[in-house]
Design an enzyme around this catalytic site. Structure first.
Site, PDB file in Angstrom:
ATOM      1  CG  ASP A 145      -2.486  -0.906   1.265  1.00 54.63           C
ATOM      2  OD1 ASP A 145      -2.181  -1.208   0.453  1.00 54.63           O
ATOM      3  OD2 ASP A 145      -2.846  -1.020   2.027  1.00 54.63           O
ATOM      4  NE  ARG A 195      -4.683  -1.706  -4.371  1.00 56.90           N
ATOM      5  CZ  ARG A 195      -4.103  -1.826  -3.016  1.00 56.90           C
ATOM      6  NH1 ARG A 195      -3.611  -0.696  -2.433  1.00 56.90           N
ATOM      7  NH2 ARG A 195      -4.340  -3.023  -2.738  1.00 56.90           N
ATOM      8  CB  THR A 237     -11.161   4.865  -8.756  1.00 55.08           C
ATOM      9  OG1 THR A 237     -11.932   6.158  -8.300  1.00 55.08           O
ATOM     10  CG2 THR A 237     -11.487   4.295  -9.951  1.00 55.08           C
ATOM     11  CG  HIS A 238     -14.914   3.561  -4.437  1.00 51.56           C
ATOM     12  ND1 HIS A 238     -13.952   3.895  -3.613  1.00 51.56           N
ATOM     13  CD2 HIS A 238     -15.423   2.144  -4.537  1.00 51.56           C
ATOM     14  CE1 HIS A 238     -13.696   3.104  -2.663  1.00 51.56           C
ATOM     15  NE2 HIS A 238     -14.390   1.767  -2.985  1.00 51.56           N
ATOM     16  NE  ARG A 299      -6.619   5.627   5.135  1.00 47.70           N
ATOM     17  CZ  ARG A 299      -5.771   5.872   7.014  1.00 47.70           C
ATOM     18  NH1 ARG A 299      -4.928   5.778   7.616  1.00 47.70           N
ATOM     19  NH2 ARG A 299      -5.809   3.754   6.476  1.00 47.70           N
ATOM     20  NE  ARG A 300     -12.066   4.607   2.860  1.00 50.19           N
ATOM     21  CZ  ARG A 300     -10.815   4.120   2.458  1.00 50.19           C
ATOM     22  NH1 ARG A 300     -10.540   3.791   3.502  1.00 50.19           N
ATOM     23  NH2 ARG A 300      -9.280   5.708   2.147  1.00 50.19           N
TER      24      ARG A 300
HETATM   25  C1  LIG Z   1      -8.778  -1.149  -3.119  1.00 50.24           C
HETATM   26  C2  LIG Z   1      -8.180   0.135  -3.097  1.00 50.24           C
HETATM   27  C3  LIG Z   1      -7.054   0.564  -2.434  1.00 50.24           C
HETATM   28  C4  LIG Z   1      -7.115   1.280  -2.095  1.00 50.24           C
HETATM   29  N1  LIG Z   1      -5.228   1.769  -1.607  1.00 50.24           N
HETATM   30  C5  LIG Z   1      -4.767   3.005  -1.383  1.00 50.24           C
HETATM   31  C6  LIG Z   1      -3.772   3.044  -0.551  1.00 50.24           C
HETATM   32  O1  LIG Z   1      -2.632   2.474  -0.931  1.00 50.24           O
HETATM   33  N2  LIG Z   1      -2.845   4.570  -0.134  1.00 50.24           N
HETATM   34  C7  LIG Z   1      -3.821   5.227  -0.501  1.00 50.24           C
HETATM   35  O2  LIG Z   1      -3.521   6.373  -0.341  1.00 50.24           O
HETATM   36  N3  LIG Z   1      -5.570   5.323  -0.847  1.00 50.24           N
HETATM   37  C8  LIG Z   1      -5.703   4.154  -0.825  1.00 50.24           C
HETATM   38  N4  LIG Z   1      -6.993   4.163  -1.911  1.00 50.24           N
HETATM   39  C9  LIG Z   1      -8.166   5.353  -1.053  1.00 50.24           C
HETATM   40  C10 LIG Z   1      -7.676   6.133  -2.580  1.00 50.24           C
HETATM   41  O3  LIG Z   1      -6.804   6.630  -2.300  1.00 50.24           O
HETATM   42  C11 LIG Z   1      -9.389   6.628  -2.367  1.00 50.24           C
HETATM   43  O4  LIG Z   1      -9.200   7.240  -1.309  1.00 50.24           O
HETATM   44  C12 LIG Z   1     -10.753   5.867  -2.728  1.00 50.24           C
HETATM   45  O5  LIG Z   1     -10.191   5.200  -3.233  1.00 50.24           O
HETATM   46  C13 LIG Z   1     -11.541   7.608  -2.678  1.00 50.24           C
HETATM   47  O6  LIG Z   1     -11.365   8.196  -4.002  1.00 50.24           O
HETATM   48  P1  LIG Z   1     -12.325   7.552  -5.234  1.00 50.24           P
HETATM   49  O7  LIG Z   1     -11.400   7.350  -6.693  1.00 50.24           O
HETATM   50  O8  LIG Z   1     -12.900   6.255  -5.032  1.00 50.24           O
HETATM   51  O9  LIG Z   1     -13.530   9.165  -5.865  1.00 50.24           O
HETATM   52  P2  LIG Z   1     -13.861   9.645  -4.883  1.00 50.24           P
HETATM   53  O10 LIG Z   1     -14.044  11.090  -5.642  1.00 50.24           O
HETATM   54  O11 LIG Z   1     -13.639   9.709  -3.057  1.00 50.24           O
HETATM   55  O12 LIG Z   1     -15.146   8.712  -4.808  1.00 50.24           O
HETATM   56  C14 LIG Z   1     -16.196   9.288  -5.662  1.00 50.24           C
HETATM   57  C15 LIG Z   1     -17.463   8.401  -5.821  1.00 50.24           C
HETATM   58  O13 LIG Z   1     -17.359   6.659  -4.774  1.00 50.24           O
HETATM   59  C16 LIG Z   1     -17.902   6.662  -4.334  1.00 50.24           C
HETATM   60  N5  LIG Z   1     -17.375   7.035  -2.597  1.00 50.24           N
HETATM   61  C17 LIG Z   1     -16.122   7.220  -2.545  1.00 50.24           C
HETATM   62  N6  LIG Z   1     -15.549   6.711  -1.704  1.00 50.24           N
HETATM   63  C18 LIG Z   1     -16.781   5.955  -0.690  1.00 50.24           C
HETATM   64  C19 LIG Z   1     -17.388   5.791   0.583  1.00 50.24           C
HETATM   65  N7  LIG Z   1     -16.375   5.730   1.455  1.00 50.24           N
HETATM   66  N8  LIG Z   1     -18.568   5.422   1.130  1.00 50.24           N
HETATM   67  C20 LIG Z   1     -19.694   4.983  -0.184  1.00 50.24           C
HETATM   68  N9  LIG Z   1     -19.245   5.736  -1.643  1.00 50.24           N
HETATM   69  C21 LIG Z   1     -17.996   6.622  -1.962  1.00 50.24           C
HETATM   70  C22 LIG Z   1     -18.977   8.220  -4.346  1.00 50.24           C
HETATM   71  O14 LIG Z   1     -19.633   8.234  -5.282  1.00 50.24           O
HETATM   72  C23 LIG Z   1     -18.445   9.377  -4.838  1.00 50.24           C
HETATM   73  O15 LIG Z   1     -19.258  10.357  -5.180  1.00 50.24           O
HETATM   74  C24 LIG Z   1      -7.538   2.929  -2.093  1.00 50.24           C
HETATM   75  C25 LIG Z   1      -8.509   2.646  -2.682  1.00 50.24           C
HETATM   76  C26 LIG Z   1      -9.257   1.176  -2.528  1.00 50.24           C
HETATM   77  C27 LIG Z   1     -10.605   1.329  -3.968  1.00 50.24           C
END
Ligand SMILES: Cc1cc2nc3c(=O)[nH]c(=O)nc-3n(C[C@H](O)[C@H](O)[C@H](O)COP(=O)(O)OP(=O)(O)OC[C@H]3O[C@@H](n4cnc5c(N)ncnc54)[C@H](O)[C@@H]3O)c2cc1C
Length: 321
Positions: A145, A195, A237-238, A299-300
């Site tokens: 990570d 990733r 990403t979501h 963070r979530r």
């Molecule tokens: C598999 C995986 C591994 C990761 N590993 C790391 C890592 O090693 N280091 C690191 O710094 N970060 C990591 N992250 C977290 C990442 O950096 C983001 O903080 C996180 O994924 C939110 O960004 P997003 O791309 O989903 O977009 P965002 O712009 O945050 O969200 C886009 C949309 O996704 C949905 N969404 C996003 N978050 C949530 C939530 N918590 N609950 C419900 N809906 C939501 C909503 O519809 C939102 O409008 C990881 C994420 C994933 C999916």
């Protein structure tokens, strides 16, 4: 509080031991934590992983913990990974033909001792090597990570060393860091597993883009580099816009469905995860477990104000029992 100030405030709270003590003692927190965390011990993580596999999804499992300042705690984390890997090795899905491993573990180097004084870097490297060897024996992949930017150089140098012995070791690129496009170019070579995420920590403007639109634009630039490169992109990403772009860039680069994967977090956008799996796209779910969920949980909350509102409602006196 305006939304623009909420995220930094929550990310600062994620690093506060005093708030951690308070929040983890509240009974009302548990229901929301359970949405994002698969349980406190290995059997629960394995149950969650098996259910995800049964629904056609890949998994990566993380034993929660970070910023360890105690050598014994770092050893304890290694012991948990060894126990987890022994159990994963028993699952039928551990090794399948082809290069993509359905089962993976994710490691945070700061949980393995990276921030210990003096030899932290070497201690984390030794511990990560031990876990990579156990994972190789079990037919399970490993991804390291990404944490806050002060650890990036040390983390990438450990990944370079791990790759010498375990070439399939994956690493994470955070699109919000200004340096990441260059890192993507360096790491996107043949056999690499990268990733790409937006980045989850509170970072200063000197090293990271601050505006969501800037982060999205950087994500797309990095995605293009990875899709056009020779490695295996893991699109974490979501965000519907990023998911759509990833599929488009993959098509333009002539990648087949098994030449990259999507990744999402446990408990987030489950319907979209199932849709991708049903559509025969590779989707991996990041499954955290363990008692040290506070930093991950905060963070979530920072990513999604709706989750915070739900949490605050649960804390309201009328809802306490
Ligand atoms: C598999 C995986 C591994 C990761 N590993 C790391 C890592 O090693 N280091 C690191 O710094 N970060 C990591 N992250 C977290 C990442 O950096 C983001 O903080 C996180 O994924 C939110 O960004 P997003 O791309 O989903 O977009 P965002 O712009 O945050 O969200 C886009 C949309 O996704 C949905 N969404 C996003 N978050 C949530 C939530 N918590 N609950 C419900 N809906 C939501 C909503 O519809 C939102 O409008 C990881 C994420 C994933 C999916």
């Amino acid at each position: 509080m305006p939304a623009g100030l909420l995220r930094p405030a929550l990310l600062a709270a994620a690093r506060s031991p005093r708030l951690e003590r308070g929040v983890t003692r509240m009974r009302a927190t548990r229901a929301l934590v359970d949405r994002f965390v698969a349980g406190s011990a290995e059997p629960q993580a394995i149950t969650a992983a098996s259910a995800l596999r049964d629904s056609g999804r890949f998994v990566t499992i993380d034993y929660l913990g970070e910023d360890t300042t105690d050598p014994a705690q770092a050893r304890n984390t290694v012991a948990h990974y060894r126990e987890l890997l022994a159990a994963l090795g028993e699952l039928p899905a551990a090794v399948e033909p082809g290069t993509v491993r359905p089962l993976e573990v994710s490691l945070k180097l700061s949980a393995l001792g990276q921030s210990l004084p003096h030899d932290g870097h070497l201690i984390a490297l030794d511990h990560a090597r031990e876990i990579c060897a156990a994972a190789a024996a079990a037919g399970v992949a490993v991804t390291v990570d990404a944490e806050d930017h002060t650890t990036t150089d040390s983390t990438l140098s450990i990944v370079r060393e791990l790759r010498a012995d375990f070439p399939g070791t994956g690493t994470v690129m955070q699109a919000y860091l200004r340096r990441t496009e260059a890192d993507c170019r360096e790491f996107a070579g043949p056999g690499s597993r990268i990733r790409l995420c937006k980045g989850a920590y509170r970072e200063p403007e000197s090293v990271a883009y601050q505006q969501a639109a800037e982060v999205d634009a950087a994500y797309l630039r990095c995605l293009r580099i990875l899709m056009d490169g020779a490695g295996y992109p893991m699109v974490a990403t979501h965000d519907p816009a990023m998911i759509e772009a990833a599929q488009r860039y993959a098509d333009e680069a002539g990648r087949k469905a098994d030449e990259f994967e999507f990744q999402m977090l446990y408990g987030i956008r489950d319907v979209e995860q199932r849709r991708l799996a049903a559509d025969r796209r590779q989707i991996r779910v990041y499954v955290p477990y363990g008692d040290q969920w506070y930093g991950y949980f905060m963070r979530r909350l920072a990513e999604r104000p709706a989750n915070l509102a739900f949490f605050l409602r649960a804390l309201a006196p009328a809802n306490r029992r």
